[in-house]
Enzyme design. Structure first.
Site, PDB file in Angstrom:
ATOM      1  N   GLU A 153     -20.368  20.515 -14.286  1.00  0.00           N
ATOM      2  CA  GLU A 153     -20.977  21.427 -15.267  1.00  0.00           C
ATOM      3  C   GLU A 153     -21.383  20.623 -16.512  1.00  0.00           C
ATOM      4  O   GLU A 153     -20.631  19.751 -16.967  1.00  0.00           O
ATOM      5  CB  GLU A 153     -19.914  22.469 -15.645  1.00  0.00           C
ATOM      6  CG  GLU A 153     -20.313  23.455 -16.711  1.00  0.00           C
ATOM      7  CD  GLU A 153     -19.137  24.400 -17.069  1.00  0.00           C
ATOM      8  OE1 GLU A 153     -17.974  24.102 -16.719  1.00  0.00           O
ATOM      9  OE2 GLU A 153     -19.417  25.445 -17.697  1.00  0.00           O
ATOM     10  N   LYS A 202     -25.002  30.291 -15.475  1.00  0.00           N
ATOM     11  CA  LYS A 202     -23.592  30.701 -15.363  1.00  0.00           C
ATOM     12  C   LYS A 202     -23.382  32.153 -15.787  1.00  0.00           C
ATOM     13  O   LYS A 202     -23.730  32.550 -16.905  1.00  0.00           O
ATOM     14  CB  LYS A 202     -22.731  29.769 -16.220  1.00  0.00           C
ATOM     15  CG  LYS A 202     -21.236  29.978 -16.053  1.00  0.00           C
ATOM     16  CD  LYS A 202     -20.480  28.934 -16.880  1.00  0.00           C
ATOM     17  CE  LYS A 202     -18.981  29.005 -16.677  1.00  0.00           C
ATOM     18  NZ  LYS A 202     -18.265  27.994 -17.476  1.00  0.00           N
ATOM     19  N   CYS A 209     -17.910  26.680 -12.466  1.00  0.00           N
ATOM     20  CA  CYS A 209     -16.599  26.653 -13.103  1.00  0.00           C
ATOM     21  C   CYS A 209     -15.909  28.021 -13.124  1.00  0.00           C
ATOM     22  O   CYS A 209     -15.522  28.530 -12.097  1.00  0.00           O
ATOM     23  CB  CYS A 209     -16.748  26.041 -14.499  1.00  0.00           C
ATOM     24  SG  CYS A 209     -15.192  25.374 -15.122  1.00  0.00           S
TER      25      CYS A 209
HETATM   26  C1  ACM Z   1     -15.055  26.562 -17.593  1.00  0.00           C
HETATM   27  O1  ACM Z   1     -15.653  27.550 -17.182  1.00  0.00           O
HETATM   28  N1  ACM Z   1     -15.708  25.537 -18.103  1.00  0.00           N
HETATM   29  C2  ACM Z   1     -13.578  26.489 -17.518  1.00  0.00           C
END
Ligand code: ACM
Length: 264
Positions: free
Chosen positions: A38, A109, A144
């Protein structure tokens, strides 16, 4: 077919250094698919929108062009995280999937973690799979903290993912409890590229936990890194084996579902 997750410590706000590092990994890799963490392009711990906007690029910006050229030259699929800006100027915590034929797809995301909402807009793409015919692979992408919501992996699996890739900047260890189950219950491969290193802002330090890993579609661990190493982990995968969802003569994990009894 081989897939890699690349674990390293991106240099905060230094895109040039990170592009050089990521390019070296691509050039040396023996894999067909490489997954980077990420926000591997910029580092992670942003505190406001001015910071992310100043580093963001569109999904066809100059960094994407660079990795498209590499993807084509080395015939590899490349997935990496970056701050993406859209036409309206919104910034997303995105991952781009680039195929050797020049096509590319972005996932923004969905579930923002901790202080990310200070610096990113929530994603609006939903969960999608990207199919690449020359490799006959269907890649589902989540990022993530999306892991905490089993609906993310389930949605990608129902949309036909052979493998779920998860560029990450994880600061806990507990995801190692869940990831094998997400692979098993959906009969998909699951690959987490997590970063290492630390970032400190305003006297607050985040320690990223490494332990990148790839699980097979029966939930078995194929490869796992330690917390600290900068390393490429390679696994051999067979995407077509994930497509038949039965596990005995009478049961099929998808056709046995009873969505009318589920509350989601
Ligand atoms: C995250 O979503 N970077 C823990």
């Amino acid at each position: 077919m081989k897939i890699s997750v690349v674990q390293f410590s991106p240099n905060f706000k230094n895109k040039t250094a990170n592009i050089i590092r990521m390019t070296e990994f691509v050039e040396k890799s023996v894999s067909d698919v490489l997954v980077f963490p990420e926000l591997s392009l910029t580092g992670y711990f942003f505190l406001d929108f001015d910071e992310t906007k100043s580093l963001s690029e569109s999904n066809d910006g100059e960094t994407a062009e660079h990795f498209k050229n590499l993807s084509k030259k080395f015939n590899k699929v490349i997935v990496y995280g970056f701050p993406e800006t859209d036409d309206s100027g919104k910034v997303y915590n995105s991952a781009i999937t680039i195929f050797p034929d020049g096509s590319s797809y972005v996932y923004r995301k969905t579930h923002l973690f901790y202080k990310e909402s200070f610096a990113f807009n929530p994603g609006n793409t939903g969960f999608n799979c990207f199919y690449y015919a020359p490799f006959d692979i269907n890649i589902g992408v989540m990022i993530c903290y999306d892991w905490r919501f089993p609906e993310s992996a389930r949605t990608l699996a129902l949309k036909g993912a052979d493998i779920i890739v998860c560029p990450s900047n994880l600061v806990t260890d507990v995801w190692h409890i869940s990831m094998p189950s997400r692979a098993l219950e959906n009969k998909v491969y699951l690959a987490v590229a997590n970063r290492t290193g630390e970032e400190a802002r305003d006297e607050e330090k985040l320690i990223f936990k490494g332990q990148s890993a790839i699980w097979g579609y029966n939930g078995e661990l194929i490869v796992k890194a330690d917390n600290f190493s900068e390393i490429e982990l390679v696994a051999e995968i067979f995407p077509e084996k994930t497509r038949k969802k039965s596990f005995n003569e009478y049961n099929d994990i998808f056709s046995d579902r009873k969505p009318e009894y589920y509350k989601i």
